[in-house]
Design a protein around this motif. Structure first.
Motif, PDB file in Angstrom:
ATOM      1  N   VAL A 219       0.866  -1.174   0.000  1.00  0.00           N
ATOM      2  CA  VAL A 219       0.000   0.000   0.000  1.00  0.00           C
ATOM      3  C   VAL A 219       0.903   1.225   0.000  1.00  0.00           C
ATOM      4  N   VAL A 220       0.571   2.206  -0.826  1.00  0.00           N
ATOM      5  CA  VAL A 220       1.336   3.452  -0.909  1.00  0.00           C
ATOM      6  C   VAL A 220       0.708   4.500   0.003  1.00  0.00           C
ATOM      7  N   ILE A 221       1.547   5.250   0.717  1.00  0.00           N
ATOM      8  CA  ILE A 221       1.047   6.365   1.517  1.00  0.00           C
ATOM      9  C   ILE A 221       1.767   7.649   1.108  1.00  0.00           C
ATOM     10  N   ALA A 222       1.046   8.755   1.176  1.00  0.00           N
ATOM     11  CA  ALA A 222       1.604  10.086   0.889  1.00  0.00           C
ATOM     12  C   ALA A 222       1.109  11.034   1.976  1.00  0.00           C
ATOM     13  N   PRO A 223       1.785  11.061   3.136  1.00  0.00           N
ATOM     14  CA  PRO A 223       1.268  11.799   4.290  1.00  0.00           C
ATOM     15  C   PRO A 223       1.624  13.277   4.344  1.00  0.00           C
ATOM     16  N   HIS A 224       2.374  13.790   3.346  1.00  0.00           N
ATOM     17  CA  HIS A 224       2.762  15.201   3.356  1.00  0.00           C
ATOM     18  C   HIS A 224       1.943  16.001   2.341  1.00  0.00           C
ATOM     19  N   ALA A 225       1.898  17.323   2.573  1.00  0.00           N
ATOM     20  CA  ALA A 225       1.157  18.217   1.677  1.00  0.00           C
ATOM     21  C   ALA A 225       1.783  19.607   1.751  1.00  0.00           C
ATOM     22  N   SER A 226       1.204  20.539   1.020  1.00  0.00           N
ATOM     23  CA  SER A 226       1.798  21.879   0.886  1.00  0.00           C
ATOM     24  C   SER A 226       1.386  22.848   1.983  1.00  0.00           C
ATOM     25  N   ALA A 227       0.520  22.444   2.896  1.00  0.00           N
ATOM     26  CA  ALA A 227       0.120  23.296   4.029  1.00  0.00           C
ATOM     27  C   ALA A 227      -0.226  22.392   5.204  1.00  0.00           C
ATOM     28  N   HIS A 228       0.069  22.844   6.394  1.00  0.00           N
ATOM     29  CA  HIS A 228      -0.179  22.030   7.580  1.00  0.00           C
ATOM     30  C   HIS A 228      -1.669  21.711   7.737  1.00  0.00           C
ATOM     31  N   ALA A 229      -2.515  22.611   7.275  1.00  0.00           N
ATOM     32  CA  ALA A 229      -3.960  22.393   7.385  1.00  0.00           C
ATOM     33  C   ALA A 229      -4.420  21.177   6.582  1.00  0.00           C
ATOM     34  N   LYS A 230      -3.641  20.779   5.575  1.00  0.00           N
ATOM     35  CA  LYS A 230      -4.014  19.630   4.749  1.00  0.00           C
ATOM     36  C   LYS A 230      -3.660  18.293   5.408  1.00  0.00           C
ATOM     37  N   TYR A 231      -2.825  18.333   6.429  1.00  0.00           N
ATOM     38  CA  TYR A 231      -2.330  17.098   7.037  1.00  0.00           C
ATOM     39  C   TYR A 231      -3.415  16.374   7.832  1.00  0.00           C
ATOM     40  N   TRP A 232      -3.176  15.076   8.052  1.00  0.00           N
ATOM     41  CA  TRP A 232      -3.971  14.308   9.002  1.00  0.00           C
ATOM     42  C   TRP A 232      -3.321  14.521  10.361  1.00  0.00           C
ATOM     43  N   ASN A 233      -3.905  15.400  11.152  1.00  0.00           N
ATOM     44  CA  ASN A 233      -3.273  15.849  12.390  1.00  0.00           C
ATOM     45  C   ASN A 233      -3.684  15.024  13.609  1.00  0.00           C
ATOM     46  N   ASN A 234      -3.894  13.746  13.397  1.00  0.00           N
ATOM     47  CA  ASN A 234      -4.043  12.795  14.498  1.00  0.00           C
ATOM     48  C   ASN A 234      -2.645  12.290  14.849  1.00  0.00           C
ATOM     49  N   ARG A 235      -2.224  12.476  16.088  1.00  0.00           N
ATOM     50  CA  ARG A 235      -0.839  12.213  16.473  1.00  0.00           C
ATOM     51  C   ARG A 235      -0.410  10.763  16.209  1.00  0.00           C
ATOM     52  N   LYS A 236      -1.316   9.813  16.379  1.00  0.00           N
ATOM     53  CA  LYS A 236      -0.957   8.399  16.244  1.00  0.00           C
ATOM     54  C   LYS A 236      -1.499   7.767  14.958  1.00  0.00           C
ATOM     55  N   GLY A 237      -2.234   8.571  14.187  1.00  0.00           N
ATOM     56  CA  GLY A 237      -2.999   8.004  13.082  1.00  0.00           C
ATOM     57  C   GLY A 237      -2.182   7.216  12.072  1.00  0.00           C
ATOM     58  N   TRP A 238      -1.158   7.853  11.494  1.00  0.00           N
ATOM     59  CA  TRP A 238      -0.394   7.178  10.438  1.00  0.00           C
ATOM     60  C   TRP A 238       0.288   5.913  10.957  1.00  0.00           C
ATOM     61  N   GLN A 239       0.891   5.992  12.125  1.00  0.00           N
ATOM     62  CA  GLN A 239       1.616   4.827  12.625  1.00  0.00           C
ATOM     63  C   GLN A 239       0.666   3.676  12.928  1.00  0.00           C
ATOM     64  N   GLU A 240      -0.510   3.970  13.443  1.00  0.00           N
ATOM     65  CA  GLU A 240      -1.472   2.895  13.731  1.00  0.00           C
ATOM     66  C   GLU A 240      -1.945   2.237  12.443  1.00  0.00           C
ATOM     67  N   VAL A 241      -2.153   2.997  11.390  1.00  0.00           N
ATOM     68  CA  VAL A 241      -2.561   2.413  10.107  1.00  0.00           C
ATOM     69  C   VAL A 241      -1.433   1.573   9.517  1.00  0.00           C
ATOM     70  N   ILE A 242      -0.196   2.071   9.597  1.00  0.00           N
ATOM     71  CA  ILE A 242       0.954   1.312   9.093  1.00  0.00           C
ATOM     72  C   ILE A 242       1.083  -0.020   9.839  1.00  0.00           C
ATOM     73  N   ASN A 243       0.965   0.039  11.158  1.00  0.00           N
ATOM     74  CA  ASN A 243       1.065  -1.185  11.961  1.00  0.00           C
ATOM     75  C   ASN A 243      -0.028  -2.179  11.569  1.00  0.00           C
ATOM     76  N   TYR A 244      -1.238  -1.672  11.326  1.00  0.00           N
ATOM     77  CA  TYR A 244      -2.345  -2.554  10.938  1.00  0.00           C
ATOM     78  C   TYR A 244      -2.044  -3.233   9.610  1.00  0.00           C
ATOM     79  N   LEU A 245      -1.603  -2.464   8.623  1.00  0.00           N
ATOM     80  CA  LEU A 245      -1.321  -3.033   7.300  1.00  0.00           C
ATOM     81  C   LEU A 245      -0.168  -4.035   7.364  1.00  0.00           C
TER      82      LEU A 245
END
Length: 399
Positions: free
Chosen positions: A226-252
Motif C-alpha cells: 500500500v502506498v502512503i503520501a502523508p505530506h502536503a503543501s500546508a499544515h492544514a491539509k495534514y492528518w493531524n491525528n498524532r498516532k494516526g499514520w503509525q497505527e494504520v501502518i502497523n495494521y497493514l
C-alpha cells in the motif's frame, strides 16, 4: 474627328455592370471575450447587443460607429448571440450566433501544479468533441498528455496562436484575494475542483480522468503493498491525528502488506517528521526526488493508496488503484469522488476552511478561524485511525 468619336461610341458594347455600393464589414471573434468589430467606409452608428444565447440575458450593450469594436468583459465561455442594429433607424442589421464547429479554439491551462493540471486538462478534449472544433491546448506539462491526445494540437505556454475563433484560460484567477469574475462564471470554492474547467468552458460537469503517457513497467516493489503520501503543501491539509499514520501502518503490516512512503518530503528529516508526530516506522522509504513516472508506476501496482488533498492524490486518481483520501480542511465535494473519502461530519466541528477562505500559501500554520488555539486543525485531529482502517478493509476486501 467628331464624327469618328461618335461612330466609335455608337459601336461600343456596354456590359451594363451594376455599380458597387460601399458597405461595412462585420467581424466576430471570441478571444478573451466576445468581440464585434465593424470596418468600412460607410459612416454609421450601430447599437450592439451581446446576449447569453442559452438564457436570453442581455449581458452587454453599447453603441459604436464604423471602424470601431466592442468586447465583453466576460472571458469564459458563453453561447453568445450578438444583435446589431442601425442606431438611427433601429433596424436590425444582423444576428450572429456563436458556432465553433470546424474553427480554431485555444484553451490554456493556467497552473503549473500537478493536481490542477491533471484535473483541468481533460475537458479541453471534451470541448473539442462537444463543439466538433479544432482545439489548440497549452499546459505546463504537455509531455504528460501529448502522445495520448493526437486530435489536440499542443503548444507551449505563451505561444502566439494565429487565426483563432475563440480562446479560454482555465485556472483560478484572483485580484487582491478576490476572484476575478470576468474569468469565472461561479465561485470556484463552491464546486468540485475539476468543475473549474467545465464551468469556464461551458460544458456539463462530469468527472473525466486524463490519459497519461507514463509507461507501465514491472513493479519496483515485490509483493503486496500500500502506498502512503502523508505530506502536503500546508499544515492544514495534514492528518493531524498524532498516532494516526503509525497505527494504520502497523495494521497493514500485520495483515501482510508492505507500506511504501512516496512523498518528496524526506523520511528521517526532523522538521518534516515533526509534522507526522515522529519518524514513521515499518515503511519502505521511497521519499525524495523521484521522476513522476516512477511515482505513477508505484501507485499503479499498489493495492491501495492513502493520501491527503494533494497533487499525488490526483496522480493516484488517474490510475486504477483504490484511493483512501483523508481531508478535513476541504469539503468532501472538493476533490474527485472516485475514492473512499474520510471526513469528520460532527456538526460542531470546524471543517472546510478551504471552501470558505482564501488560502494563504505563505502561512504554513494557516488555520483562518482557530490558529493558535486548542481548536487549530481540529478538522482532522478527530479523524481516527479506525475510520481509515475501515475504508482500507473495504478497498482491500479484508473481512
Amino acid at each position: 474627328m467628331k464624327e469618328i468619336l461618335i461612330q466609335e461610341y455608337n459601336n461600343t458594347q456596354f456590359l451594363r455592370i451594376p455599380s458597387i455600393t460601399p458597405k461595412n464589414t462585420i467581424i466576430y471573434n471570441f478571444v478573451d471575450g466576445a468581440t464585434c468589430e465593424i470596418n468600412g467606409p460607410v459612416s454609421k452608428n450601430y447599437r450592439i447587443k451581446f446576449f447569453n444565447g442559452s438564457t436570453s440575458e442581455l449581458v452587454h450593450e453599447t453603441t459604436i460607429t464604423n471602424n470601431m469594436w466592442s468586447r465583453t468583459s466576460a472571458k469564459y465561455f458563453i453561447k453568445w448571440r450578438i444583435e446589431i442594429y442601425d442606431e438611427d433607424t433601429n433596424e436590425l442589421v444582423e444576428i450572429y450566433n456563436y458556432n465553433a464547429k470546424g474553427k480554431r479554439v485555444y484553451i490554456h491551462i493556467d497552473s503549473t501544479a500537478l493536481g490542477d493540471s491533471l484535473a483541468w486538462f481533460p475537458h479541453a478534449d471534451e470541448f473539442r468533441k462537444h463543439h466538433d472544433c479544432e482545439v489548440i491546448v497549452s499546459t505546463f506539462h504537455n509531455e504528460w498528455f501529448q502522445d495520448n491526445y493526437p486530435e489536440l494540437e499542443f503548444v507551449e505556454p505563451g505561444t502566439v496562436v494565429e487565426n483563432l475563433y475563440a480562446m479560454y484560460g482555465v485556472g483560478w484567477h484572483y485580484n487582491d484575494k478576490e476572484l476575478d469574475k470576468s474569468k469565472h462564471p461561479k465561485e470556484v470554492k463552491t464546486m468540485p475542483m475539476q468543475q473549474t474547467s467545465t464551468s469556464i468552458l461551458g460544458l456539463p460537469y462530469k468527472e473525466v480522468k486524463p490519459k497519461l503517457t507514463f509507461p507501465i513497467t514491472e513493479p519496483a516493489i515485490p509483493g503486496d503493498y500500500v502506498v502512503i503520501a502523508p505530506h502536503a503543501s500546508a499544515h492544514a491539509k495534514y492528518w493531524n491525528n498524532r498516532k494516526g499514520w503509525q497505527e494504520v501502518i502497523n495494521y497493514l503490516n500485520g495483515k501482510g502488506y508492505k507500506v511504501v512512503m512516496i512523498t518528496k518530503e524526506p523520511l528521517g528529516d526532523e522538521w518534516h517528521d515533526s509534522k507526522l508526530y515522529g519518524t514513521l516506522e515499518g515503511v519502505i522509504d521511497k521519499t525524495g526526488e523521484y521522476p513522476l513516472e516512477d511515482r505513477y508506476n508505484d501507485i499503479h501496482h499498489a493495492k491501495a493508496y492513502i493520501g491527503l488533498g494533494s497533487g499525488l492524490s490526483w496522480l493516484a486518481w488517474t490510475t486504477p488503484t483504490p484511493i483512501v483520501l483523508i481531508s478535513g480542511f476541504s469539503k468532501p465535494y472538493t476533490e474527485f469522488q472516485d475514492c473512499e473519502r474520510i471526513f469528520d461530519y460532527t456538526p460542531s466541528l470546524c471543517t472546510g476552511c478551504f471552501n470558505k477562505h482564501w488560502l494563504d500559501p505563505g502561512d504554513w500554520e494557516w488555520c483562518p478561524e482557530h490558529k493558535g488555539t486548542i481548536r487549530q486543525f481540529e478538522c482532522t485531529k478527530n479523524i481516527t485511525s479506525q475510520k481509515v482502517i475501515e475504508a482500507l478493509n473495504k478497498v482491500l476486501n479484508i473481512y
